[in-house]
Write a protein that holds these residues in place. Structure first.
Motif, short mmCIF file in Angstrom:
data_model
loop_
_atom_site.label_atom_id
_atom_site.label_comp_id
_atom_site.label_asym_id
_atom_site.label_seq_id
_atom_site.Cartn_x
_atom_site.Cartn_y
_atom_site.Cartn_z
N ILE A 122 0.91 -1.28 -0.09
CA ILE A 122 0.09 0.02 0.14
C ILE A 122 0.81 1.14 0.04
O ILE A 122 1.79 1.38 0.91
CB ILE A 122 -0.86 0.13 1.22
CG1 ILE A 122 -1.86 -1.19 1.04
CG2 ILE A 122 -1.63 1.44 1.32
CD1 ILE A 122 -2.95 -1.02 2.41
N TRP A 123 0.75 1.97 -1.06
CA TRP A 123 1.55 3.35 -1.19
C TRP A 123 0.58 4.72 -0.69
O TRP A 123 -0.53 4.59 -0.65
CB TRP A 123 1.89 3.52 -2.52
CG TRP A 123 2.97 2.67 -2.82
CD1 TRP A 123 3.56 1.69 -2.11
CD2 TRP A 123 3.51 2.45 -4.35
NE1 TRP A 123 4.54 0.88 -2.91
CE2 TRP A 123 4.49 1.54 -4.46
CE3 TRP A 123 3.12 3.02 -5.69
CZ2 TRP A 123 5.33 0.88 -5.50
CZ3 TRP A 123 3.68 2.64 -6.76
CH2 TRP A 123 4.65 1.69 -6.73
N VAL A 124 1.36 5.50 0.01
CA VAL A 124 0.60 6.84 0.52
C VAL A 124 1.65 7.87 0.19
O VAL A 124 2.83 7.60 -0.51
CB VAL A 124 0.50 6.65 2.08
CG1 VAL A 124 -0.46 5.63 2.41
CG2 VAL A 124 1.57 6.31 2.76
N ASP A 155 3.06 12.83 -7.93
CA ASP A 155 3.46 12.75 -9.31
C ASP A 155 4.54 11.66 -9.80
O ASP A 155 4.66 11.42 -11.06
CB ASP A 155 4.56 13.96 -9.30
CG ASP A 155 3.72 15.43 -9.20
OD1 ASP A 155 2.31 15.44 -9.44
OD2 ASP A 155 4.29 16.42 -8.36
N VAL A 156 4.91 11.04 -9.04
CA VAL A 156 5.80 9.73 -9.33
C VAL A 156 5.20 8.37 -9.36
O VAL A 156 5.63 7.39 -9.71
CB VAL A 156 7.05 9.56 -8.38
CG1 VAL A 156 7.87 10.94 -8.19
CG2 VAL A 156 6.66 9.23 -6.91
N LEU A 157 3.76 8.54 -9.33
CA LEU A 157 3.03 7.35 -8.99
C LEU A 157 3.17 6.54 -10.41
O LEU A 157 3.19 5.21 -10.32
CB LEU A 157 1.57 7.68 -8.81
CG LEU A 157 0.58 6.38 -8.85
CD1 LEU A 157 0.86 5.33 -7.96
CD2 LEU A 157 -0.90 6.85 -8.55
N VAL A 158 2.82 6.87 -11.65
CA VAL A 158 2.89 6.22 -12.94
C VAL A 158 4.19 5.41 -13.10
O VAL A 158 4.09 4.19 -13.10
CB VAL A 158 2.69 7.00 -13.88
CG1 VAL A 158 2.72 6.18 -15.25
CG2 VAL A 158 1.03 7.73 -13.77
N GLU A 159 5.26 6.20 -12.81
CA GLU A 159 6.59 5.67 -13.05
C GLU A 159 6.92 4.48 -11.90
O GLU A 159 7.59 3.51 -12.46
CB GLU A 159 7.76 6.82 -12.84
CG GLU A 159 9.02 6.28 -13.14
CD GLU A 159 10.04 7.26 -13.13
OE1 GLU A 159 11.43 7.06 -12.98
OE2 GLU A 159 9.81 8.58 -12.74
N LEU A 192 -2.74 6.55 -14.97
CA LEU A 192 -2.26 5.18 -14.50
C LEU A 192 -2.94 3.98 -14.96
O LEU A 192 -2.31 3.03 -15.86
CB LEU A 192 -1.97 4.92 -13.05
CG LEU A 192 -1.61 3.76 -12.54
CD1 LEU A 192 -0.18 3.69 -12.61
CD2 LEU A 192 -1.84 3.90 -10.90
N ARG A 193 -4.28 4.10 -14.96
CA ARG A 193 -5.17 3.16 -15.54
C ARG A 193 -4.82 2.65 -16.98
O ARG A 193 -4.71 1.65 -17.22
CB ARG A 193 -6.63 3.13 -14.96
CG ARG A 193 -6.99 3.07 -13.52
CD ARG A 193 -8.33 2.78 -13.41
NE ARG A 193 -9.04 4.28 -13.62
CZ ARG A 193 -9.21 5.27 -12.81
NH1 ARG A 193 -8.70 4.75 -11.26
NH2 ARG A 193 -9.58 6.37 -12.68
N ARG A 194 -4.74 3.56 -17.63
CA ARG A 194 -4.67 3.71 -19.16
C ARG A 194 -3.18 3.20 -19.44
O ARG A 194 -2.82 2.14 -19.98
CB ARG A 194 -4.54 5.06 -19.70
CG ARG A 194 -6.18 5.55 -19.82
CD ARG A 194 -6.10 6.76 -20.87
NE ARG A 194 -5.12 7.78 -20.42
CZ ARG A 194 -5.78 8.78 -19.87
NH1 ARG A 194 -7.04 8.91 -19.06
NH2 ARG A 194 -4.78 9.70 -19.39
N ASP A 195 -2.23 3.42 -18.75
CA ASP A 195 -0.89 3.20 -19.04
C ASP A 195 -0.64 1.80 -18.70
O ASP A 195 0.35 1.22 -19.41
CB ASP A 195 0.26 4.00 -18.10
CG ASP A 195 0.30 5.68 -18.87
OD1 ASP A 195 -0.34 5.90 -19.80
OD2 ASP A 195 1.00 6.26 -18.29
N LEU A 196 -1.22 1.27 -17.72
CA LEU A 196 -0.92 -0.34 -17.20
C LEU A 196 -1.61 -1.26 -17.93
O LEU A 196 -1.24 -2.37 -18.01
CB LEU A 196 -1.14 -0.20 -15.68
CG LEU A 196 -0.27 0.39 -14.55
CD1 LEU A 196 -0.87 0.18 -13.15
CD2 LEU A 196 0.93 0.05 -14.57
N GLY A 197 -2.79 -0.89 -18.43
CA GLY A 197 -3.39 -1.75 -19.39
C GLY A 197 -3.97 -2.77 -18.65
O GLY A 197 -4.53 -2.53 -17.49
#
Length: 283
Positions: A122-124, A155-159, A192-197
């Motif tokens: 779990i990330w916060v 801001d760093v969530l997707v990466e 994020l949802r789009r990038d992770l597929g």
């Protein structure tokens, strides 16, 4: 010669050692606080702030929001609790530990020991978020073997999620601040949802509507009527500390973290989001 008594230079009969002067003793009251696991304190020098992991008559171990641990001797007046000088005492044994409840409201039983950390996370957003989550849900998370980690900003969530590599045996729950329509955090979550597929089904991003985790703490718990409105362009925590006369952000963090002891001190949206995230990564 015999012993001299009561001469002017002896200070006899006076509160101080010099004639005509009275001693000025500190008037600050020193609190006595039971060092229960999860209690957030700071050492008196201000160099380390963390939650109590364990304590006995000789020493106490504190863990900060980043997971660093330090051992301190149990000396009188060696800690700060809610900004006030305090002496810690060992926790008293409880008569019926099987009936105790954790800060989140779940039953705490002796037969439920902490598991080895699972691959789920779990990330916060930051260390203050992690400290509040640990304070309320720490017991539950340790029992389930779930580690909470600070992202240091959405801001760093997707990466970071790509690097984490979520999957069926590696679930990821994310708690973000200010998850409302049109916010930066909402746009990041949608991206994020789009990038992770397909891997996005193993990731759950939830949040609360508050600008910062501090605002998810009930005002009454902190001793204020309401959280102040901070003008645009001013960093929220700095604006709050200035409006409330709390000093700097570090002083504010001590007040907020020290005010949280159970889920009753938190607003419902944060409680709901965290409970759903724990369920997601443990089922």
């Amino acid at each position: 010669m015999g012993a001299r008594s009561g001469g002017p230079s002896s200070g006899a009969g006076r509160s101080g050692g010099l004639p005509g002067l009275t001693s000025h003793r500190p008037t600050q009251e020193i609190l006595t606080v039971e060092a229960e696991p999860g209690l957030v304190v700071e050492d008196a020098t201000g160099s380390f702030c963390g939650a109590v992991i364990r304590a006995d008559v000789r020493e106490v171990v504190l863990e900060d929001a980043a997971g660093r641990r330090r051992l301190f001797p149990m000396k009188p007046a060696s800690f700060l609790f809610e900004g006030r000088l305090a002496t810690l005492t060992p926790p008293r044994p409880r008569e019926s530990p099987e009936q105790q409840r954790s800060a989140s409201g779940s039953v705490r039983g002796d037969d439920r020991r902490a598991k080895v950390a699972s691959p789920h996370r779990i990330w916060v957003e930051g260390v203050h978020d992690a400290a509040i989550v640990e304070r309320v849900w720490g017991h539950d998370l340790r029992v389930e073997g779930v580690v909470v980690e600070p992202l240091h900003g959405a801001d760093v969530l997707v990466e970071a999620a790509h690097e984490f590599g979520p999957g069926p045996d590696r679930k990821l729950g994310v708690l973000v601040d200010h998850l409302v329509t049109g916010s930066k955090e909402t746009r990041i979550a949608e991206g994020l949802r789009r990038d992770l597929g397909p891997a996005s089904e193993h990731v759950l991003v939830l949040g609360h509507p508050y600008v910062d985790i501090w605002e998810a703490v009930k005002p009454a718990a902190v001793g204020i009527r309401e959280w102040p409105t901070v003008p645009r362009g001013i960093e929220w925590k700095k604006g709050v500390c200035a409006a409330l006369g709390w000093g700097d952000e570090r002083d504010g963090a001590r007040r907020v973290l020290g005010a949280v002891s159970t889920w009753n001190d938190l607003q419902t949206p944060l409680i709901t989001a965290m409970e759903q995230l724990i369920d997601f990564v443990t089922t």
